[in-house]
Design a protein around this motif. Structure first.
Motif, mmCIF file in Angstrom:
data_model
loop_
_atom_site.group_PDB
_atom_site.id
_atom_site.type_symbol
_atom_site.label_atom_id
_atom_site.label_comp_id
_atom_site.label_asym_id
_atom_site.label_seq_id
_atom_site.Cartn_x
_atom_site.Cartn_y
_atom_site.Cartn_z
ATOM 1 N N UNK A 1 30.813 20.254 29.171
ATOM 2 C CA UNK A 1 30.221 21.016 30.269
ATOM 3 C C UNK A 1 29.372 22.165 29.730
ATOM 4 N N UNK A 2 29.875 22.854 28.707
ATOM 5 C CA UNK A 2 29.132 23.963 28.112
ATOM 6 C C UNK A 2 27.832 23.474 27.500
ATOM 7 N N UNK A 3 27.869 22.340 26.785
ATOM 8 C CA UNK A 3 26.663 21.797 26.168
ATOM 9 C C UNK A 3 25.626 21.410 27.221
ATOM 10 N N UNK A 4 26.075 20.785 28.300
ATOM 11 C CA UNK A 4 25.140 20.383 29.361
ATOM 12 C C UNK A 4 24.462 21.603 29.956
ATOM 13 N N UNK A 5 25.243 22.618 30.296
ATOM 14 C CA UNK A 5 24.692 23.831 30.905
ATOM 15 C C UNK A 5 23.780 24.563 29.933
ATOM 16 N N UNK A 6 24.236 24.701 28.684
ATOM 17 C CA UNK A 6 23.445 25.421 27.683
ATOM 18 C C UNK A 6 22.098 24.765 27.453
ATOM 19 N N UNK A 7 22.098 23.453 27.299
ATOM 20 C CA UNK A 7 20.841 22.757 27.033
ATOM 21 C C UNK A 7 19.917 22.794 28.241
ATOM 22 N N UNK A 8 20.469 22.715 29.421
ATOM 23 C CA UNK A 8 19.657 22.788 30.638
ATOM 24 C C UNK A 8 18.994 24.162 30.776
ATOM 25 N N UNK A 9 19.728 25.210 30.399
ATOM 26 C CA UNK A 9 19.235 26.578 30.571
ATOM 27 C C UNK A 9 18.300 26.993 29.434
ATOM 28 N N UNK A 10 18.633 26.613 28.211
ATOM 29 C CA UNK A 10 17.927 27.147 27.044
ATOM 30 C C UNK A 10 16.722 26.326 26.598
ATOM 31 N N UNK A 11 16.706 25.033 26.881
ATOM 32 C CA UNK A 11 15.621 24.182 26.387
ATOM 33 C C UNK A 11 14.507 24.027 27.418
ATOM 34 N N UNK A 12 13.292 24.216 26.951
ATOM 35 C CA UNK A 12 12.127 23.983 27.795
ATOM 36 C C UNK A 12 11.546 22.611 27.448
ATOM 37 N N UNK A 13 11.318 21.806 28.455
ATOM 38 C CA UNK A 13 10.833 20.438 28.251
ATOM 39 C C UNK A 13 11.684 19.686 27.216
ATOM 40 N N UNK A 14 12.995 19.599 27.433
ATOM 41 C CA UNK A 14 13.884 18.945 26.463
ATOM 42 C C UNK A 14 13.616 17.448 26.409
ATOM 43 N N UNK A 15 13.897 16.823 25.269
ATOM 44 C CA UNK A 15 13.749 15.364 25.183
ATOM 45 C C UNK A 15 14.711 14.703 26.154
ATOM 46 N N UNK A 16 14.329 13.524 26.643
ATOM 47 C CA UNK A 16 15.135 12.830 27.623
ATOM 48 C C UNK A 16 15.522 11.440 27.113
ATOM 49 N N UNK A 17 16.409 10.820 27.852
ATOM 50 C CA UNK A 17 16.998 9.559 27.396
ATOM 51 C C UNK A 17 15.946 8.501 27.086
ATOM 52 N N UNK A 18 14.960 8.354 27.942
ATOM 53 C CA UNK A 18 13.986 7.275 27.784
ATOM 54 C C UNK A 18 12.897 7.591 26.775
ATOM 55 N N UNK A 19 12.911 8.812 26.201
ATOM 56 C CA UNK A 19 11.916 9.148 25.178
ATOM 57 C C UNK A 19 12.213 8.372 23.900
ATOM 58 N N UNK A 20 11.149 7.950 23.226
ATOM 59 C CA UNK A 20 11.309 7.247 21.962
ATOM 60 C C UNK A 20 10.973 8.169 20.800
#
Length: 270
Positions: A251-270
């Protein structure tokens, strides 16, 4: 009146003096199915066809070692006086959490050496891990182990279970909760949800963290029913502690990455 049928023979077949047990056959089947599903998705996500094979060559044996180390650690009061039994894995005594922890460590090191994002691989393999767990629990069913507390036959019949499952849960004169089945079904639902989440194109890592949360929630409650738990201190069950820790970290990782990363890589990215 009902009749109690003979329990399922844990030996699937024999090769000369070697007995091949259903437990091993089922675990191997789970690994093969998980591999096929994961391999197909890895190729779609742009990874080399041999990537997963190379990973499993290391991960599978070390996962077994990790599962044994975890079990021995929580049963140390016994094994410290019987050190020769530590390697006697054929007598039983492995824990899925130990296997998972070892697998994650191996996968992290492997992906770093291959210059491949760990979370990308973890996301791809999340449904496969649950597939292996869903199938593998049926090995516990054959061995009549990892069950819950005592129940009545009427209770099991009210779950609309077939006789061959009910009869296998008749152990030493009593019927028991088929906790193997509860966990297998919980994992099956999780597989379906993860396959649906692939289409949502979540932030990289969230597929794996969802797996960790989903499995841990189910395991926490199912573990409370079991009669063969490993304990940390007193009545504090190790699997429940690990489940809570996994839920919080995920839960902490999900929240942290959502808040701190701008334009984070996503599942379908290669």
């Amino acid at each position: 009146m009902y009749s109690i049928l003979a329990v399922i023979d844990p030996v699937a077949f024999s090769l000369g003096p070697i007995d091949v047990r259903w437990y091993g056959v089922i675990i191997a089947t789970g690994i093969i199915i998980a591999f096929l599903v994961g391999q197909r998705e890895m190729v779609k996500r742009g990874l080399h066809p041999d990537f997963l094979t190379d990973l499993l060559i290391w991960a599978v044996p070390l996962a077994i070692v990790g599962a044994r180390i975890y079990y021995v650690a929580f049963q140390w009061e016994h094994y410290k006086d019987h050190p020769a039994e530590i390697i006697a894995i054929w007598n039983g005594g492995i824990a899925i959490h130990g296997a998972l922890i070892a697998s994650v460590i191996v996968a992290y090191i492997f992906t770093k050496r291959r210059n491949t994002p760990f979370l990308k691989v973890a996301d791809i393999l999340a449904p496969s891990i649950l597939i292996g767990q869903a199938v593998g629990r049926w090995g516990n069913f054959i061995n009549q182990e990892a069950h819950g507390g005592e129940v009545s036959r009427n209770f099991l019949e009210n779950l609309f279970l077939p006789d061959w499952i009910i009869n296998q849960m008749y152990i030493d004169g009593s019927y028991y909760h088929p906790t193997f089945l509860y966990e297998s079904l919980w994992s099956l639902v999780g597989i379906i949800l993860l396959l649906l989440l692939r289409r949502v194109n979540l932030v990289r890592g969230e597929m794996f963290f969802f797996y960790a949360i989903w499995y841990s929630v189910g395991r926490f409650f199912i573990e409370g029913m079991r009669t063969d738990s490993l304990y940390v201190i007193g009545e504090l069950r190790a699997a429940q502690v690990v489940s809570i820790v996994a839920i919080l970290i995920s839960a902490v990782f999900i929240i942290y990455r959502r808040v701190s990363l701008k334009n984070p890589p996503r599942y379908l990215d290669k």
